[in-house]
Design a protein around this motif. Structure first.
Motif, PDB file in Angstrom:
ATOM      1  N   LYS A 196      23.174 -14.300  -8.136  1.00  0.00           N
ATOM      2  CA  LYS A 196      24.380 -13.997  -7.531  1.00  0.00           C
ATOM      3  C   LYS A 196      25.172 -15.282  -7.170  1.00  0.00           C
ATOM      4  N   SER A 197      24.346 -16.313  -7.239  1.00  0.00           N
ATOM      5  CA  SER A 197      24.971 -17.496  -6.545  1.00  0.00           C
ATOM      6  C   SER A 197      26.279 -17.910  -7.228  1.00  0.00           C
ATOM      7  N   LEU A 198      27.230 -18.519  -6.616  1.00  0.00           N
ATOM      8  CA  LEU A 198      28.387 -19.401  -7.126  1.00  0.00           C
ATOM      9  C   LEU A 198      28.482 -20.765  -6.487  1.00  0.00           C
ATOM     10  N   ASP A 199      27.497 -21.265  -5.866  1.00  0.00           N
ATOM     11  CA  ASP A 199      27.678 -22.434  -5.130  1.00  0.00           C
ATOM     12  C   ASP A 199      27.500 -23.655  -6.099  1.00  0.00           C
ATOM     13  N   GLY A 200      26.918 -23.539  -7.304  1.00  0.00           N
ATOM     14  CA  GLY A 200      27.242 -24.639  -8.389  1.00  0.00           C
ATOM     15  C   GLY A 200      28.414 -24.693  -9.080  1.00  0.00           C
ATOM     16  N   TYR A 201      29.396 -23.631  -8.856  1.00  0.00           N
ATOM     17  CA  TYR A 201      30.863 -23.814  -9.127  1.00  0.00           C
ATOM     18  C   TYR A 201      31.783 -24.564  -8.150  1.00  0.00           C
ATOM     19  N   GLU A 202      31.161 -25.256  -7.136  1.00  0.00           N
ATOM     20  CA  GLU A 202      32.098 -25.595  -6.071  1.00  0.00           C
ATOM     21  C   GLU A 202      31.827 -27.177  -6.328  1.00  0.00           C
ATOM     22  N   LYS A 203      31.431 -28.027  -5.422  1.00  0.00           N
ATOM     23  CA  LYS A 203      31.588 -29.484  -5.552  1.00  0.00           C
ATOM     24  C   LYS A 203      30.580 -29.983  -6.550  1.00  0.00           C
ATOM     25  N   GLY A 204      29.449 -29.168  -6.996  1.00  0.00           N
ATOM     26  CA  GLY A 204      28.572 -29.570  -7.784  1.00  0.00           C
ATOM     27  C   GLY A 204      28.780 -29.283  -9.372  1.00  0.00           C
ATOM     28  N   ALA A 205      29.987 -28.814  -9.590  1.00  0.00           N
ATOM     29  CA  ALA A 205      30.360 -28.448 -10.982  1.00  0.00           C
ATOM     30  C   ALA A 205      30.659 -29.510 -11.967  1.00  0.00           C
ATOM     31  N   THR A 206      31.564 -30.630 -11.295  1.00  0.00           N
ATOM     32  CA  THR A 206      31.977 -31.520 -12.223  1.00  0.00           C
ATOM     33  C   THR A 206      30.877 -32.828 -12.513  1.00  0.00           C
ATOM     34  N   TRP A 207      31.161 -33.228 -13.342  1.00  0.00           N
ATOM     35  CA  TRP A 207      30.288 -34.362 -14.018  1.00  0.00           C
ATOM     36  C   TRP A 207      30.821 -35.811 -13.823  1.00  0.00           C
ATOM     37  N   GLN A 208      30.044 -36.855 -13.245  1.00  0.00           N
ATOM     38  CA  GLN A 208      30.694 -37.970 -12.815  1.00  0.00           C
ATOM     39  C   GLN A 208      29.844 -38.845 -13.769  1.00  0.00           C
ATOM     40  N   ALA A 209      30.704 -40.214 -13.577  1.00  0.00           N
ATOM     41  CA  ALA A 209      30.312 -41.506 -14.530  1.00  0.00           C
ATOM     42  C   ALA A 209      28.795 -41.505 -14.409  1.00  0.00           C
ATOM     43  N   GLY A 210      28.013 -41.796 -15.568  1.00  0.00           N
ATOM     44  CA  GLY A 210      26.609 -41.884 -15.612  1.00  0.00           C
ATOM     45  C   GLY A 210      26.152 -40.570 -16.104  1.00  0.00           C
ATOM     46  N   ASP A 211      26.641 -39.328 -15.723  1.00  0.00           N
ATOM     47  CA  ASP A 211      25.976 -38.112 -16.120  1.00  0.00           C
ATOM     48  C   ASP A 211      26.028 -38.025 -17.759  1.00  0.00           C
ATOM     49  N   VAL A 212      25.096 -37.119 -18.238  1.00  0.00           N
ATOM     50  CA  VAL A 212      24.750 -37.060 -19.508  1.00  0.00           C
ATOM     51  C   VAL A 212      24.467 -35.353 -19.649  1.00  0.00           C
ATOM     52  N   LYS A 226      27.038 -12.483 -23.049  1.00  0.00           N
ATOM     53  CA  LYS A 226      27.555 -13.526 -23.572  1.00  0.00           C
ATOM     54  C   LYS A 226      29.081 -13.835 -22.855  1.00  0.00           C
ATOM     55  N   PRO A 227      29.329 -15.057 -22.658  1.00  0.00           N
ATOM     56  CA  PRO A 227      30.623 -15.271 -22.039  1.00  0.00           C
ATOM     57  C   PRO A 227      31.735 -15.684 -22.899  1.00  0.00           C
ATOM     58  N   VAL A 228      32.977 -15.365 -22.554  1.00  0.00           N
ATOM     59  CA  VAL A 228      34.298 -15.539 -23.224  1.00  0.00           C
ATOM     60  C   VAL A 228      34.471 -17.084 -23.019  1.00  0.00           C
ATOM     61  N   LEU A 229      34.181 -17.401 -21.785  1.00  0.00           N
ATOM     62  CA  LEU A 229      34.276 -19.056 -21.446  1.00  0.00           C
ATOM     63  C   LEU A 229      33.204 -19.301 -20.432  1.00  0.00           C
ATOM     64  N   GLN A 230      32.498 -20.322 -20.312  1.00  0.00           N
ATOM     65  CA  GLN A 230      31.671 -20.570 -19.306  1.00  0.00           C
ATOM     66  C   GLN A 230      31.675 -21.925 -18.844  1.00  0.00           C
ATOM     67  N   ILE A 231      31.977 -22.297 -17.531  1.00  0.00           N
ATOM     68  CA  ILE A 231      31.859 -23.610 -17.052  1.00  0.00           C
ATOM     69  C   ILE A 231      30.378 -24.088 -16.956  1.00  0.00           C
ATOM     70  N   ILE A 232      30.196 -25.374 -17.594  1.00  0.00           N
ATOM     71  CA  ILE A 232      28.818 -25.875 -17.589  1.00  0.00           C
ATOM     72  C   ILE A 232      28.570 -26.773 -16.357  1.00  0.00           C
ATOM     73  N   SER A 233      28.131 -26.066 -15.200  1.00  0.00           N
ATOM     74  CA  SER A 233      28.023 -26.961 -13.965  1.00  0.00           C
ATOM     75  C   SER A 233      26.846 -27.926 -13.925  1.00  0.00           C
ATOM     76  N   ARG A 234      27.314 -29.117 -13.725  1.00  0.00           N
ATOM     77  CA  ARG A 234      26.320 -30.086 -13.351  1.00  0.00           C
ATOM     78  C   ARG A 234      25.143 -29.680 -12.350  1.00  0.00           C
ATOM     79  N   GLN A 235      25.511 -29.155 -11.414  1.00  0.00           N
ATOM     80  CA  GLN A 235      24.492 -28.672 -10.464  1.00  0.00           C
ATOM     81  C   GLN A 235      23.532 -27.618 -11.133  1.00  0.00           C
ATOM     82  N   TYR A 236      24.043 -26.813 -11.698  1.00  0.00           N
ATOM     83  CA  TYR A 236      23.392 -25.693 -12.509  1.00  0.00           C
ATOM     84  C   TYR A 236      22.535 -26.328 -13.539  1.00  0.00           C
ATOM     85  N   TYR A 237      23.154 -27.173 -14.458  1.00  0.00           N
ATOM     86  CA  TYR A 237      22.334 -27.703 -15.581  1.00  0.00           C
ATOM     87  C   TYR A 237      21.063 -28.502 -15.194  1.00  0.00           C
ATOM     88  N   HIS A 238      21.007 -29.126 -14.047  1.00  0.00           N
ATOM     89  CA  HIS A 238      19.996 -29.676 -13.411  1.00  0.00           C
ATOM     90  C   HIS A 238      18.981 -28.858 -12.444  1.00  0.00           C
TER      91      HIS A 238
END
Length: 674
Positions: A501-517, A470-482
């Motif tokens: 072992k991927s970390l690509d979802g923590y790069e440009k695909g991590a943030t959420w944009q207008a219209g995302d839910v 379990k994580p202390v803190l986890q970024i909820i990546s938009r890319q990983y979520y989808h």
């Protein structure tokens, strides 16, 4: 003209209503008075929009950058055919920020809002523990001229915390300064190498933390401190098991600094030990934290210095440089100093999930300096800035309870001063989702690899000292979520990301944009991103062109109530001989977490006890002579004469006020016993 219903929209706007149409009103016609008495300049009123009886005012983020908003008023000056209106208070909607104060219970560095601060006066009635050891307080406490501020003035005066970090330079028989690579045979280059850390802290804290590197050896033209042992003979690891060995090293350095140069390490706020550049020993440079009361095991104090008269000195935390200093540079010092402020590591010590090997930055990538310090957006998360009191309570929106209606929130970039900074959606006693607005401003402007700005979502759990299954803190990546492995709100992995072992979802695909839910049915939370800045401007897509005036708008739906405190039940209350009160307490989940008691004010105290007479009067806490806790049993000794007769004590009731993460207890009758 009469104004009403003045409400902050974040801290970057105010809406209100009037009894008369407001057409024709301009910024110069509006009078906004801050709590410090200063009037907001018309140039800081960025936009005024009137529609019938309603008015929307846009404010510069600078208005409340260093001043709290509580106590702000708004009025109109004479304009057109109208006289000046009476000033009315501007209120912040929603829940109090305290509803988002998740208490840490791990017994170590964790994400609890209540970071443990050293308190030598603390005494625990159950364990006999005296003094709290841990972390250095970062709460701003002085005005800009360096004068201490009363607590009542902290929110109406720009304030700062000054941290003097003592820097000691050491060498070893097998690692001498004269053998170091140029230019590291002198002190100056080391200080120059690390000085950007002070600038970074100043920017990240919105000017509220000043880290000063103090090097007596440099200023007084002293020599290196030569230790008697070789560098390779010091055990060195950085894990909890190595704490004793690290304190032995610190003791050798501190004792030598005192004996040779009269330097007392505890005269300073922080300590940094830098070895001469070289290869033998010292592979890494950890921050070391006194584990004197880690868990329930009490061990001897960590004495680091004994004066000539026998007076012993101890330290709570210190930072020791190693060979990795010359890999990470000043960013290493930021990370390790963060530990002395109570921040946990956000990487994994044992990178394995459900038997599968994962990257050590599996949960956060490079989104905080306590994660990958070489990442693309390493300013401290808003949650960490709130913990360190660089973000004020009035800059935080909290949603912990179900209201039946969506709530709307406006936040400014986390990297710049002013505006609201975060939305905390509490999901339990120790868990929450957090939303903040990330850009390439502030300290993040020096990351050429940063690709995209937007809303960053993450989840915190304040019961854990480190991330594992379990994580202390986890970024909820938009890319990983989808991703198909996660399936959006179905959360097929249980971790909001693929287990690989991927970390690509923590790069440009991590943030959420207008219209995302984002939606989590398990906790009844839905977060919708309504808008970010000027969404018509494509040049802002990578975050380069955002300014401190840009905002992100969010809508939150909360379908269930989150627990805000543990339940406590009182029973078996009896008063013996009119002076000795005994009762039993039962605290919800107390046995499930062994370490929560080691923080300040975790134990029931005299001030928490309410003794109410039959006539409604409450007995002052000063009448309580002593309080003893033994497991679930509590004994209270009252001052002589509190009850002169049994008649005075008839109808006595006992209750407790809320404390730590314990709710107030309902009152119960007290039986009188001879």
């Amino acid at each position: 003209m009469k104004l009403e219903q003045a409400v902050f929209q974040g801290l970057s706007g105010i809406t209100l209503r009037s009894n008369l149409p407001l057409s024709g009103i301009a910024a110069a016609d509006i009078l906004i008075t801050r709590p410090d008495g200063l009037i907001v300049a018309p140039t800081d009123i960025l936009d005024v929009r009137s529609q019938g009886y309603e008015l929307a005012i846009s404010l510069s983020a600078a208005v409340f950058a260093r001043i709290a908003s509580e106590g702000t008023t708004v009025a109109t000056r004479p304009f057109g055919k109208f006289k000046a209106s009476q000033a009315i208070a501007v209120v912040r909607p929603g829940e109090p920020a305290q509803n988002g104060h998740l208490t840490g219970t791990s017994g170590w560095t964790d994400e609890g809002w209540n970071t443990i601060v050293s308190d030598p006066q603390y005494a625990d009635a159950l364990t006999g523990q005296r003094g709290l050891y841990r972390f250095s307080d970062t709460t701003p406490n002085r005005d800009l001229a360096g004068r201490l501020l009363a607590k009542t003035k902290l929110l109406t005066t720009p304030s700062v915390r000054i941290k003097n970090m003592l820097v000691l330079f050491v060498e070893f028989p097998d690692r001498k300064a004269e053998n170091a690579e140029a230019p590291y045979r002198q002190f100056g280059p080391y200080l120059h190498y690390l000085q950007p850390a002070a600038t970074w802290f100043n920017t990240s804290s919105y000017g509220q933390l000043q880290l000063k590197l103090v090097a007596p050896q440099q200023h007084r033209k002293l020599d290196w401190l030569m230790l008697g042992k070789k560098a390779k003979d010091y055990k060195w690891g950085g894990s909890a098991e190595d704490t004793g060995d690290m304190f032995n090293y610190c003791h050798d350095v501190a004792q030598l600094a005192y004996e040779r140069y009269g330097i007392r390490v505890d005269d300073y706020d922080l300590l940094l030990i830098i070895p001469a550049q070289g290869k033998p020993g010292l592979p890494n440079g950890p921050a070391t934290i006194n584990d004197q009361y880690m868990g329930q095991a009490q061990v001897p104090e960590r004495v680091v210095l004994v004066e000539r008269d026998g007076k012993a000195h101890t330290l709570d935390t210190f930072v020791t440089a190693g060979n990795d200093l010359f890999i990470w540079g000043y960013r290493w010092l930021i990370h390790e100093t963060g530990h002395t402020f109570g921040l946990p590591d956000l990487y994994m010590y044992k990178p394995e999930i459900k038997g599968a090997e994962v990257d050590r930055f599996f949960y956060v990538g490079g989104w905080d300096m306590m994660g990958n310090i070489g990442g693309q957006s390493t300013d401290f998360l808003a949650w960490h800035k709130w913990k360190m009191h660089w973000i004020r309570n009035d800059q935080v929106d909290v949603v912990s309870q179900s209201s039946g209606l969506p709530s709307h929130h406006v936040i400014n970039p986390v990297e710049t001063p002013g505006g609201s900074k975060m939305v905390v959606i509490r999901t339990g006693l120790a868990t929450a989702y957090v939303a903040e607005f990330r850009t390439r401003l502030g300290v993040n402007s020096d990351h050429p690899e940063g690709k995209q700005a937007g809303v960053l979502l993450y989840r915190v759990d304040t019961t854990l000292p480190e991330s594992g299954e379990k994580p202390v803190l986890q970024i909820i990546s938009r890319q990983y979520y989808h991703s198909p492995e996660v399936g959006g709100e179905r959360n097929l992995t249980g971790l909001w990301r693929p287990i690989d072992k991927s970390l690509d979802g923590y790069e440009k695909g991590a943030t959420w944009q207008a219209g995302d839910v984002f939606s989590d049915p398990a906790t009844g939370v839905t977060i919708s991103i309504d808008s970010i800045g000027n969404n018509k401007d494509s040049s802002k897509a990578d975050g380069r062109s955002y300014t401190e005036e840009d905002t992100a708008s969010l809508t939150v739906i909360k379908r269930s109530n989150a627990a805000l405190a543990r339940k406590i039940t009182l029973s078996n209350a009896s008063l013996h001989k009119l002076s000795h009160l005994h009762f039993t307490i039962d605290i919800e989940q107390a046995k499930e977490e062994d370490n929560w008691f080691i923080r300040q004010r975790t134990r029931l105290s005299k001030d928490n006890i309410v003794l109410q007479l039959a006539n409604g009067k409450v007995i002052p806490a000063e009448q309580i002579k002593s309080l003893t806790i033994n497991g679930q049993e509590v004994d209270v000794e009252l001052q002589a004469g509190t009850f002169s007769t049994a008649q005075m004590a008839r109808g006595l009731r006992l209750a407790t006020r809320s404390y730590f993460n314990i709710a107030a207890a309902a009152g119960i009758a007290v039986r009188l016993q001879p």
